[in-house]
Each structure stands twice: as C-alpha cells, then as structure tokens.
Motif scaffolding. Structure first.
Motif, PDB file in Angstrom:
ATOM      1  N   PHE A 243       0.824  -1.214   0.000  1.00  0.00           N
ATOM      2  CA  PHE A 243       0.000   0.000   0.000  1.00  0.00           C
ATOM      3  C   PHE A 243       0.859   1.266   0.000  1.00  0.00           C
ATOM      4  CE2 PHE A 243      -2.711  -3.295   1.953  1.00  0.00           C
ATOM      5  CZ  PHE A 243      -3.758  -3.263   1.042  1.00  0.00           C
ATOM      6  N   ALA A 244       2.031   1.190   0.642  1.00  0.00           N
ATOM      7  CA  ALA A 244       2.947   2.346   0.650  1.00  0.00           C
ATOM      8  C   ALA A 244       3.385   2.645  -0.784  1.00  0.00           C
ATOM      9  CB  ALA A 244       4.152   2.053   1.529  1.00  0.00           C
ATOM     10  N   ALA A 245       3.706   1.584  -1.535  1.00  0.00           N
ATOM     11  CA  ALA A 245       4.121   1.740  -2.937  1.00  0.00           C
ATOM     12  C   ALA A 245       2.985   2.335  -3.766  1.00  0.00           C
ATOM     13  CB  ALA A 245       4.556   0.392  -3.511  1.00  0.00           C
ATOM     14  N   SER A 271      11.079  -3.627  -2.488  1.00  0.00           N
ATOM     15  CA  SER A 271       9.651  -3.957  -2.462  1.00  0.00           C
ATOM     16  C   SER A 271       8.725  -2.745  -2.405  1.00  0.00           C
ATOM     17  CB  SER A 271       9.338  -4.923  -1.311  1.00  0.00           C
ATOM     18  OG  SER A 271       9.632  -4.329  -0.076  1.00  0.00           O
ATOM     19  N   VAL A 272       9.292  -1.524  -2.298  1.00  0.00           N
ATOM     20  CA  VAL A 272       8.423  -0.330  -2.265  1.00  0.00           C
ATOM     21  C   VAL A 272       8.832   0.718  -3.311  1.00  0.00           C
ATOM     22  CG1 VAL A 272       7.524   1.581  -0.850  1.00  0.00           C
ATOM     23  CG2 VAL A 272       7.837  -0.674   0.167  1.00  0.00           C
ATOM     24  N   MET A 273      10.036   1.242  -3.187  1.00  0.00           N
ATOM     25  CA  MET A 273      10.432   2.370  -4.040  1.00  0.00           C
ATOM     26  C   MET A 273      10.498   1.982  -5.529  1.00  0.00           C
ATOM     27  SD  MET A 273      10.521   3.970  -1.265  1.00  0.00           S
ATOM     28  CE  MET A 273      10.890   5.690  -1.569  1.00  0.00           C
ATOM     29  N   LYS A 274      11.028   0.808  -5.792  1.00  0.00           N
ATOM     30  CA  LYS A 274      11.151   0.337  -7.177  1.00  0.00           C
ATOM     31  C   LYS A 274       9.764   0.129  -7.805  1.00  0.00           C
ATOM     32  CE  LYS A 274      14.524  -2.863  -9.283  1.00  0.00           C
ATOM     33  NZ  LYS A 274      15.429  -3.953  -8.831  1.00  0.00           N
ATOM     34  N   PRO A 275       8.865  -0.663  -7.128  1.00  0.00           N
ATOM     35  CA  PRO A 275       7.521  -0.833  -7.689  1.00  0.00           C
ATOM     36  C   PRO A 275       6.737   0.481  -7.825  1.00  0.00           C
ATOM     37  CG  PRO A 275       7.874  -2.383  -5.879  1.00  0.00           C
ATOM     38  CD  PRO A 275       9.062  -1.483  -5.923  1.00  0.00           C
ATOM     39  N   GLU A 317      19.438 -16.410  -4.094  1.00  0.00           N
ATOM     40  CA  GLU A 317      18.203 -16.008  -4.796  1.00  0.00           C
ATOM     41  C   GLU A 317      17.540 -14.793  -4.129  1.00  0.00           C
ATOM     42  OE1 GLU A 317      16.959 -19.274  -1.869  1.00  0.00           O
ATOM     43  OE2 GLU A 317      18.731 -18.637  -2.995  1.00  0.00           O
ATOM     44  N   GLY A 318      18.042 -14.389  -2.970  1.00  0.00           N
ATOM     45  CA  GLY A 318      17.486 -13.229  -2.262  1.00  0.00           C
ATOM     46  C   GLY A 318      17.835 -11.932  -2.982  1.00  0.00           C
ATOM     47  N   ASP A 319      16.972 -10.915  -2.827  1.00  0.00           N
ATOM     48  CA  ASP A 319      17.177  -9.623  -3.473  1.00  0.00           C
ATOM     49  C   ASP A 319      18.027  -8.734  -2.566  1.00  0.00           C
ATOM     50  OD1 ASP A 319      17.056  -7.157  -4.672  1.00  0.00           O
ATOM     51  OD2 ASP A 319      14.872  -6.933  -4.548  1.00  0.00           O
ATOM     52  N   LYS A 320      19.253  -8.463  -3.019  1.00  0.00           N
ATOM     53  CA  LYS A 320      20.167  -7.652  -2.201  1.00  0.00           C
ATOM     54  C   LYS A 320      19.729  -6.194  -2.084  1.00  0.00           C
ATOM     55  CE  LYS A 320      24.737  -9.758  -2.369  1.00  0.00           C
ATOM     56  NZ  LYS A 320      26.076  -9.472  -2.904  1.00  0.00           N
ATOM     57  N   ASP A 321      18.785  -5.765  -2.933  1.00  0.00           N
ATOM     58  CA  ASP A 321      18.269  -4.398  -2.831  1.00  0.00           C
ATOM     59  C   ASP A 321      17.227  -4.289  -1.723  1.00  0.00           C
ATOM     60  OD1 ASP A 321      19.800  -3.734  -4.947  1.00  0.00           O
ATOM     61  OD2 ASP A 321      18.165  -3.485  -6.392  1.00  0.00           O
ATOM     62  N   GLU A 392      18.392   6.064  -6.855  1.00  0.00           N
ATOM     63  CA  GLU A 392      17.860   4.721  -6.596  1.00  0.00           C
ATOM     64  C   GLU A 392      18.212   4.235  -5.200  1.00  0.00           C
ATOM     65  OE1 GLU A 392      18.938   1.954  -9.671  1.00  0.00           O
ATOM     66  OE2 GLU A 392      18.187   3.245 -11.275  1.00  0.00           O
ATOM     67  N   SER A 393      18.554   5.181  -4.320  1.00  0.00           N
ATOM     68  CA  SER A 393      18.885   4.751  -2.960  1.00  0.00           C
ATOM     69  C   SER A 393      18.593   5.862  -1.949  1.00  0.00           C
ATOM     70  CB  SER A 393      20.360   4.337  -2.873  1.00  0.00           C
ATOM     71  OG  SER A 393      21.189   5.450  -3.113  1.00  0.00           O
TER      72      SER A 393
END
Length: 407
Positions: A243-245, A271-275, A317-321, A392-393
């Motif tokens: 919902f934040a995204a 999971s938020v800023m990118k989407p 397989e984890g997302d380092k971002d 992007e950060s």
C-alpha cells in the motif's frame, strides 16, 4: 596472623571462583526444544497474503542458521528452524503458534511477523511461558515486561519512530499542515499514538486529516485523493509495503508534491520504491536504523561486506536491494548472541533472562546504534536517523535521533 588471614581470604576467593565454573559445567539444563545436540526454533511469516513481501525475512533467517550449523552450531548444538506461513491472518497465526509449541515442541518462537498476528498469540505464549522473542513488528506493546514477561520486540517501536517524525516536522517545517494515511489496525494506530505524543499540545496546529484504509482493500487510491483534498503540506504514509508503494505512485501520478514521509517498515528499495517507480519516489523521507544495501556510503563497510558475502553463499536467490534481508540478518545475529550467553542453561527462563541482558552493536546497523536491554527495558533498539530517497537509494542526513518517550 594478618598475612594468614589475607592468604585464607585469597584461597577462599579462588575456591569460590572455581566452584561456579565446575558446577555450571557439570549442570546442563534444558527445556523442551533443547538437547545436547539441538536447539529447536519456531517462526511464523506471511509467505502468502497481503504482506508476503516480508517473506524474505524468514528465508534470510533460515539461510543464516544454515550457515551457523555449517560452522558447528552454537556451543556445539545445531539449530532446527521451523518456519510456517500464516498469510498475515491472525486466526492462522494462532493455529501455527499452537502447532509449533504443542506439536513441534520448539524451545521458543523467534521473530514472528506482524502486529495483528502477534497480538493474537501474545496471551497464549505468556500463559504457556514460551518466549515470543524479537517480534517482527514495532508495536509498543512488545515492551511490557510487567504484564508480558515472555514477549520482547526488536526493531524501534512504531511510536518511537512516529515521535521522531513529529520532532523532525516541528523543527524543520514549523506550522505546516499534515495529512496522514494509516492502516486501520494495531500497526497503523500505534503510529497515530506516537504522532499525537510527538506533537503533544501542538497536535491541532499540525494534523488536518487522518484517513484509514483496510488491509483487505485492493488499493488506497481513493484515500490519497481524500487526503490531498484537505490540502496538507506534509503527507505521512503509514502503510505496509504494497500500500505504501501504491500511495507513492498515486501521489506521483496526481502531480502532488507534499513533503512525503514513509515509515521505516516500507522503506525497502526492492519492495516499495522500485515498484512505486523511482521517478515518483524522489525526495520521499523516512528514518533508518539499518545500513541500506544500496547506499554507496557502505561500499567498503566491514559489516555490509560480511552480509553481502553471506547473501552470495547462503541466499543467492534473495534480493540484495531489499532491506528486509538486512533486517533478517540482524535479528539472527541478535538471537545467536542470546543463545551464546545461555551457555548450557537452555531453559526458556534463561533465554528471556539473557535477551533482557544485551548490550551490543551489530555491524549492519547505523554507527552508534546500540542494542540494549534490561529486565525493565524490553526495547532493544530506539534510535533512528532521517533519510531522503535520491536516485535509486536512500541518503542519510541529520543526527541519530532517539524516539524514547519523554517520561
């Protein structure tokens, strides 16, 4: 005569010192879930449902314990980590907690995620006297040793964080109007309490509208339209990642430009800023206590290098971002410290005793951040630093601030 007394005192003292060491060495104490070879830890995560973006926390923890086991375990004992999905649904959380305690017979439950679910199991865990440890939610109620001695939080509380936002707004945007979106549950309401405490008697001068949303709703678009209509200068976005995204995206699409604050739990780039879209996310504010994996400041940082090497080897397989992996890694380090302090006394009582006796720093948290507990203080982390999203950060700014409640 005098010398003899001194000698006798020294001999007695050495004898007294020698005693506890041998005694504790000979006495191994175990509760259900612990043995000479194993420590059973339970966990509950939303691997499905509206908060499933947090699932990576459980996966990070599983990977961390795999690494610990490969290195010989803790005091020679291997960790068996049993993690169940509750879909972020409290009745399911209750079912999984019972299963872990009564069927799997775990020693304790570590880092179960979500305010509603943890609220649903808190009485049960305390009645059973099974630690509900380092709960993955910032609700203030996890720091109540008097009424719930078997429950302890980990991250800075939502109320502490909200008090920091109020401090920041009053100092940097005096007299500006504030509009708030919040989840209509314990998570959202806790932030509201903190904001109200933070603004204190100036509350009416600042907040012009507070609009709730239900976690079962598909979107928060209509709420954003409603908040904008109240014409605030500052928008506080108290929502879980999905919902934040949506809110960040909607604010961007409307061409609205308030000072926009999102909560720490929704500050994940992955999971938020990118989407939400990097263009929409520019200049959004939040507060942090962990180092951001995407922040170039930490490129050569020892703690982050260690985390990165762990990710490459144990959770490729984890997302380092995604900062949630850093979160899971930090909690795992915390519990390993507790278990090390327990030695051979792996009783549930001693686990709570050691959890309430921490004083450490963890390399993935911001410099100066202390993890400190005592028998009367069940809030391990209470400091945060403001940050702004650029490119992007996140970029940190200002001092490390304490969100401790004014007594």
């Amino acid at each position: 005569m005098h010398d003899w007394n001194v000698l006798r005192a020294i001999t007695l003292a050495s004898f007294a010192l020698a005693l506890p060491a041998t005694a504790s060495h000979a006495q191994k104490k175990y509760d259900t879930g612990a043995s000479d070879t194993e420590i059973k830890i339970g966990n509950i995560m939303p691997y499905s449902g509206p908060a499933s973006s947090y699932a990576t926390i459980g996966k990070t923890e599983a990977a961390y314990f795999k690494m610990i086991n490969e290195k010989g375990g803790i005091n020679g004992r291997k960790i068996t980590f049993i993690s169940y999905d509750d879909g972020y649904s409290p009745p399911k959380t209750v079912e999984q907690a019972r299963k872990l305690v009564e069927n799997d017979e775990v020693l304790f439950i570590l880092n179960p995620l979500g305010t509603p679910g943890n609220t649903a199991i808190q009485k049960y865990m305390n009645t059973k006297k099974v630690p509900q440890l380092f709960v993955s939610t910032g609700a203030a109620k996890w720091a109540d040793p008097k009424n719930f001695p078997w429950t302890m939080g980990w991250q800075p509380s939502y109320q502490a964080e909200a008090r920091i936002y109020a401090q920041y707004i009053m100092k940097n945007h005096p007299g500006k109007k504030v509009g708030v979106l919040y989840a209509n549950d314990d998570f959202g309401k806790d932030y509201i309490v903190g904001l109200h405490e933070g603004f204190g008697d100036k509350l009416k001068d600042y907040i012009v509208t507070e609009v709730p949303y239900e976690t079962a709703s598909p979107t928060v678009d209509s709420q954003i339209v409603q908040i904008k209509a109240a014409n605030p200068d500052i928008f506080i976005n108290i929502a879980t990642p999905k919902f934040a995204a949506q809110a960040i995206k909607k604010v961007g699409e409307m061409g609205w430009k308030p000072v926009h604050i999102v909560t720490n739990v929704s500050a994940s780039v992955g999971s938020v800023m990118k989407p939400a879209g990097y263009a929409n996310s520019q200049d959004v504010l939040s507060a942090a206590y962990m180092k951001d994996p995407k922040d170039p400041t930490w490129k050569d940082d020892a703690g982050m290098k260690e985390w990165s090497a762990f990710m490459d080897k144990y959770y490729p397989e984890g997302d380092k971002d995604d900062g949630a992996t850093v979160f899971g890694y930090g909690v795992s380090q915390g519990i390993v410290q507790v278990l090390k302090q327990c030695g051979d006394d792996l009783t549930r009582e001693n686990i709570m005793k050691q959890a309430a006796n921490l004083n450490m720093e963890i390399g993935i948290y911001l410099p100066g951040t202390k993890i400190k507990t005592s028998p009367t203080d069940f809030s391990p982390l209470e400091q945060l630093q403001m940050m702004k999203f650029k490119g992007e950060s996140w970029e940190l700014f200002g001092p490390l601030m304490s969100g401790e409640k004014a007594s």
